[in-house]
Design a protein around this motif. Structure first.
Motif, PDB file in Angstrom:
ATOM      1  N   PHE A   1     -71.333  59.355   4.034  1.00  0.00           N
ATOM      2  CA  PHE A   1     -72.355  57.659   3.953  1.00  0.00           C
ATOM      3  C   PHE A   1     -73.384  57.381   4.488  1.00  0.00           C
ATOM      4  CE2 PHE A   1     -72.228  53.722   4.868  1.00  0.00           C
ATOM      5  CZ  PHE A   1     -73.499  53.142   3.334  1.00  0.00           C
TER       6      PHE A   1
ATOM      7  N   TYR B   1     -70.774  50.653  -0.169  1.00  0.00           N
ATOM      8  CA  TYR B   1     -70.079  51.792   1.420  1.00  0.00           C
ATOM      9  C   TYR B   1     -68.105  51.762   0.204  1.00  0.00           C
ATOM     10  CZ  TYR B   1     -66.839  52.670   5.244  1.00  0.00           C
ATOM     11  OH  TYR B   1     -65.944  53.293   6.183  1.00  0.00           O
TER      12      TYR B   1
ATOM     13  N   TRP C   1     -68.042  53.969  -2.139  1.00  0.00           N
ATOM     14  CA  TRP C   1     -68.417  55.116  -2.475  1.00  0.00           C
ATOM     15  C   TRP C   1     -67.364  56.520  -3.066  1.00  0.00           C
ATOM     16  CZ3 TRP C   1     -73.349  57.274  -1.079  1.00  0.00           C
ATOM     17  CH2 TRP C   1     -73.612  58.070  -0.246  1.00  0.00           C
TER      18      TRP C   1
END
Length: 193
Positions: free
Chosen positions: A26, A64, A67
């Motif tokens: 990420f 996020y 993810w």
């Protein structure tokens, strides 16, 4: 009491740290794609840098959280754009956004690093006058260079709607350009020769 315990366990699982490799993936993706994401946010927010910063952060926060569920890593950019467009669209509907006070004096902005003739700024000011959906189509098509199918997927509309919105936006811009003193039209350039 049982519901309370289940709720607490969900909250704990949501806060559980990500694996090192997922966090590193990420972080690497954000480092590579943040400038492009921020540029798109800036254009969607009609040049408001603070709103663009907020929109970029909201997009990254939602990305996020998702993810670990993204299976096709080649589609992360498209997924992030979709999140961004949806987040931006939701700000149009928020009541507090409508109560915002617009001031005539803008705060100082950093000086751009490159020099140009000013036509880009003049064109951008015209693009900012477009309705939000038309502006989104123009930004995604001509600034991010996406195809009609990609824009349709990002905005959740049909490719035909993308075409009609782009057509209306360009017609509006063409109509307004001749009246703008800072933009040279093709006719102006021919006369200068």
């Amino acid at each position: 009491m049982k519901q309370h315990v289940e709720l607490e366990s969900r909250e704990v699982s949501m806060r559980r740290p990500r694996t090192d490799t997922a966090a590193a993936d990420f972080t690497a993706w954000v480092a590579a794609r943040h400038p492009a994401l921020h540029r798109t946010a800036y254009l969607l927010c009609a040049g408001d840098a603070h709103s663009a910063d907020d929109l970029t952060q909201q997009t990254l926060a939602k990305l996020y959280l998702a993810w670990g569920r993204i299976q096709d890593r080649t589609q992360i950019d498209a997924y992030a754009r979709r999140i961004m467009v949806n987040e931006h669209r939701s700000t149009w509907r928020r009541a507090w956004k409508r109560r915002e006070v617009v001031s005539e004096q803008l705060p100082e902005r950093p000086v751009p690093g490159r020099e140009y003739d000013g036509q880009g700024d003049a064109v951008w000011r015209l693009v900012q006058t477009l309705p939000p959906k038309q502006r989104a189509v123009v930004v995604l098509r001509y600034y991010d260079d996406l195809s009609e199918a990609e824009i349709a997927a990002a905005l959740g509309i049909s490719p035909g709607t993308v075409k009609s919105q782009a057509s209306r936006a360009l017609a509006t811009l063409r109509q307004r350009v001749p009246d703008h003193p800072q933009i040279d039209t093709p006719d102006d350039r021919r006369e200068a020769r």
